[in-house]
Structures are given as structure tokens and as C-alpha cells.
Design an enzyme around this catalytic site. Structure first.
Site: not given
Ligand code: GLN
Length: 211
Positions: A80, A183, A185
Site C-alpha cells: 500500500c 495488505h 499482513e
Molecule cells: N492512501 C494511503 C497513501 O496514500 C495509503 C493507504 C494504506 O497504506 N493503507 O499513502
């Protein structure tokens, strides 16, 4: 070999990643300072908020050293926000947001839109066997562009409900760098972490051969 895998511990699911990495056969070290970074064979960059993480990396004086290690071939896995940091370019970011590089991809932050901030999906994942991977997306990016050296590992399945998100790239690998928009994890399925620990082992045995 039990490689030492660091988890960048500035923000995000540090404990969850550590638990999965241990299950996958790594020794885990939280990384907050330069001395810790120099002890690891590979590094996980958890999710969180990429603009905040970019600022924290600067104030902990880790941004440049991390860029150098990644450019030198240290295996890295970003989920992410971690994927966003590893990308060559982030769209819809902040102007002062810093990129670590490592992946020749362009990502779009918060790409899935407001209505579907968070969602779950079963994905076909190239790189390991078994049933589809259950993936949890939280204000996730998607990958808009990939360079020639980038392997696409997973896409959002094409269904009517997926709308604009159908077929979007959500997992990639380029050499020793792995990234997922979701994610892994959080779901108790350690296959992605196992793939990464194997990548760290592989890079380690290559370095040993070069010595
Ligand atoms: N929206 C977040 C960002 O731009 C990322 C979200 C996440 O890591 N769950 O960094």
C-alpha cells in the site's frame, strides 16, 4: 539460511508484518535508524500514509540511505503506502512527496475512490501455488503504468461490480523489489511474505557467490 528482514517501523502494521515474516522463516528487526538499516538483508515497507512516511523518512535521515540500498539491490517489499514510496512516480500525491524508486511504475494514490475506500477481493496471484489470494484494500493505490522490466503479479478481477477498478494492476515485481496495493499482513495467509523471504534468500546467496 534464516535471513534478517527489517520492517520499517515509522508507521503502519509493523507487528503484523513481523509476525508473518517470522512465520515465513525470517529473523525480524524493526528499522528506525541507519545502524538498523545496515543490519538487514531485506526490508518491508508497511502501509500507512505515504506523504507522512516520506516526511518521517526525511526526519529520521533514512530517505537517502534507503534509496542507496535499494539502488544497490537490497530486496524490498512495499504494501500500500509502501508500494507508493517504491514507485518511480505517484499521481495525486503531495508536491513535496518523495519517492524511493526501485520500481519502474506509476501509481495513483487513493485510486479506488471514496465509495470503495476499503474492500476485499480474491486475486489470482502469479508467483505461488494454491487457491486465490484473499486481499484487503484500504484506501489503496493502483498501478497505472509499468516499465518493461516489471512483472505484473495480480490484477483486480474483471467483473461488473469492479467498474473502473476491473483489471487494474495491484501487485508487481521488478528484480528484488516486490509491491502490493493491498495488505497481505492482515489475512493470516503468509504466501506473499514467504515469496519475499525467498527473494531475500536468493539475493543473499547471489551476494555470497560474488564475494
Ligand atoms: N492512501 C494511503 C497513501 O496514500 C495509503 C493507504 C494504506 O497504506 N493503507 O499513502
Amino acid at each position: 539460511m534464516r535471513p534478517v528482514v527489517g520492517v520499517l517501523a515509522l508507521q503502519g502494521d509493523v507487528r503484523e508484518h513481523a509476525a508473518m515474516l517470522e512465520q515465513a522463516g525470517a529473523r525480524v528487526l524493526p528499522v528506525r535508524r541507519l545502524s538498523e538499516l545496515s543490519e538487514v538483508d531485506g526490508l518491508v515497507l508497511p502501509g500507512g500514509e505515504s506523504t507522512t512516511m516520506s516526511r518521517l523518512l526525511e526526519s529520521f535521515e533514512l530517505l537517502e540511505p534507503l534509496r542507496v540500498r535499494i539502488a544497490d539491490g537490497m530486496p524490498a517489499f512495499g504494501s500500500c503506502a509502501g508500494m507508493i514510496l517504491l514507485a518511480r512516480q505517484a499521481l495525486d500525491g503531495r508536491p513535496d512527496q518523495q519517492q524511493l524508486g526501485g520500481l519502474d511504475i506509476v501509481v495513483r494514490r487513493n485510486a479506488f475512490g471514496r465509495q470503495v475506500d476499503s474492500f476485499e477481493e480474491d486475486l489470482e496471484f502469479t508467483g505461488f501455488d494454491g487457491p486465490p489470494l484473499h486481499a484487503v484494500f484500504i484506501r489503496a493505490p493502483w498501478v497505472e503504468k509499468v516499465g518493461d522490466g516489471v512483472e505484473v503479479l495480480a490484477r483486480v478481477p474483471d467483473s461488473q461490480a469492479a467498474g473502473d477498478a476491473a483489471d487494474r494492476i495491484v501487485a508487481v515485481r521488478q528484480g528484488a523489489v516486490l509491491a502490493t496495493a493491498f495488505h497481505p499482513e492482515l489475512t493470516g495467509d503468509e504466501r506473499v511474505h514467504r515469496l519475499f523471504v525467498d527473494m531475500v534468500r536468493e539475493a543473499g546467496s547471489q551476494t555470497m557467490e560474488e564475494r
